[in-house]
Motif scaffolding. Sequence first.
Motif, mmCIF file in Angstrom:
data_model
loop_
_atom_site.group_PDB
_atom_site.id
_atom_site.type_symbol
_atom_site.label_atom_id
_atom_site.label_comp_id
_atom_site.label_asym_id
_atom_site.label_seq_id
_atom_site.Cartn_x
_atom_site.Cartn_y
_atom_site.Cartn_z
ATOM 1 N N UNK A 70 -1.144 -4.167 -2.875
ATOM 2 C CA UNK A 70 0.059 -3.639 -2.227
ATOM 3 C C UNK A 70 -0.194 -2.154 -1.996
ATOM 4 N N UNK A 71 -0.413 -1.783 -0.729
ATOM 5 C CA UNK A 71 -0.943 -0.449 -0.420
ATOM 6 C C UNK A 71 0.128 0.558 -0.003
ATOM 7 N N UNK A 72 1.327 0.068 0.351
ATOM 8 C CA UNK A 72 2.325 1.016 0.814
ATOM 9 C C UNK A 72 3.646 0.353 1.124
ATOM 10 N N UNK A 73 4.562 1.143 1.691
ATOM 11 C CA UNK A 73 5.892 0.649 2.033
ATOM 12 C C UNK A 73 6.338 1.243 3.360
ATOM 13 N N UNK A 74 6.967 0.417 4.177
ATOM 14 C CA UNK A 74 7.696 0.871 5.355
ATOM 15 C C UNK A 74 9.143 1.055 4.917
ATOM 16 N N UNK B 5 2.330 4.938 -7.744
ATOM 17 C CA UNK B 5 0.925 5.187 -8.053
ATOM 18 C C UNK B 5 0.323 6.141 -7.019
ATOM 19 N N UNK B 6 -0.510 7.100 -7.430
ATOM 20 C CA UNK B 6 -1.146 8.002 -6.459
ATOM 21 C C UNK B 6 -1.901 7.211 -5.391
ATOM 22 N N UNK B 7 -1.763 7.638 -4.165
ATOM 23 C CA UNK B 7 -2.428 6.948 -3.058
ATOM 24 C C UNK B 7 -1.579 5.891 -2.386
ATOM 25 N N UNK B 8 -0.403 5.603 -2.950
ATOM 26 C CA UNK B 8 0.508 4.638 -2.329
ATOM 27 C C UNK B 8 1.003 5.233 -1.014
ATOM 28 N N UNK B 9 0.915 4.468 0.059
ATOM 29 C CA UNK B 9 1.184 4.979 1.401
ATOM 30 C C UNK B 9 2.633 4.761 1.802
ATOM 31 N N UNK B 10 3.245 5.794 2.349
ATOM 32 C CA UNK B 10 4.634 5.682 2.811
ATOM 33 C C UNK B 10 4.691 5.817 4.323
ATOM 34 N N UNK B 11 5.302 4.828 4.951
ATOM 35 C CA UNK B 11 5.476 4.814 6.395
ATOM 36 C C UNK B 11 6.962 4.802 6.718
ATOM 37 N N UNK B 12 7.349 5.575 7.714
ATOM 38 C CA UNK B 12 8.734 5.541 8.167
ATOM 39 C C UNK B 12 8.976 4.270 8.978
ATOM 40 N N UNK B 13 10.181 3.749 8.838
ATOM 41 C CA UNK B 13 10.613 2.650 9.689
ATOM 42 C C UNK B 13 11.831 3.055 10.490
#
Length: 291
Positions: free
Chosen positions: A157-161, A178-186
């Motif tokens: 699980x690499x990130x969240x929208x 966790x460090x490196x977890x990717x955040x994307x805007x939706x």
Amino acid sequence: MIQGSMVALVTPMMETGALDTASLRKLVEFHLEQGTDAIVAVGTTGESATLDEGEHCEVIRLVVEQVRGRVPVIAGTGANATSEAINLTRKAKEAGADACLLVTPYYNKPTQEGLYLHYKAVAEAVAIPQILYNVPGRTACDLLPETAARLSEVPNIIGIKEATGNLDRLAEILKLAKPGFLLYSGDDATACEFCLRGGKGVISVTANVAPKLMHEMCSAAIAGERSAAEAIDAKLQGLHKELFIESNPIPAKWAVQQMGLIARGIRLPLTWLTPGCEARVRAAMQQAGAL
């Protein structure tokens, strides 16, 4: 790293509602030419709720085939049944998708523990990078930052929208996850600021209509170039607003059809854009240089 402007691609259809595979291929090429950084096939903007399983998988396969590795392909594989989400995610991996995007289970309103176990089950069942997708305005279900942080510990699980439009969520998840977890805007309207504050891009409806500007805005914002990013985003503000004048993807499909890229097709219970809304969407398109 998957980052930048990731289009939540509309699914081209004929006026009968049948899939328009020729236009789908043309649409993919348009986005590659315009600089779109990744393509989301059959996300919720792609009318995933009204495609049957065969159509869903066929759209993913065709997009992967047309892209030919030039940008990442993210397959929408969320469902409100965990078994269905696992099945769709498995088939997306078989089709060659680079990652999967899984919307929170809609309607049945699971608890936070239920959400955690749902996503953990899908991730453990299918070895492909997975992105959580939180859009409570459409699902009646809110994946809280604490739960997203727990899920960030699951290896694939690499990130969240994050589509709430609440920028405070960004800082909270970055702090807890966790460090490196990717955040994307939706949320297109706040995506510029989201990226300036540490987000890695946007999974975008606006990118269907103004892909080049969205790519440029995201690139500038991720690089921390505030004045450049905000100047570009100013041209997009009309689209960020008017593409939601009726339920997504109704205005977006109308706009893309006006650009000559798809036919006038959408599936019930969604309907074609109300004529009284056309002038507002057209004006926003003109502001962004899309017409």
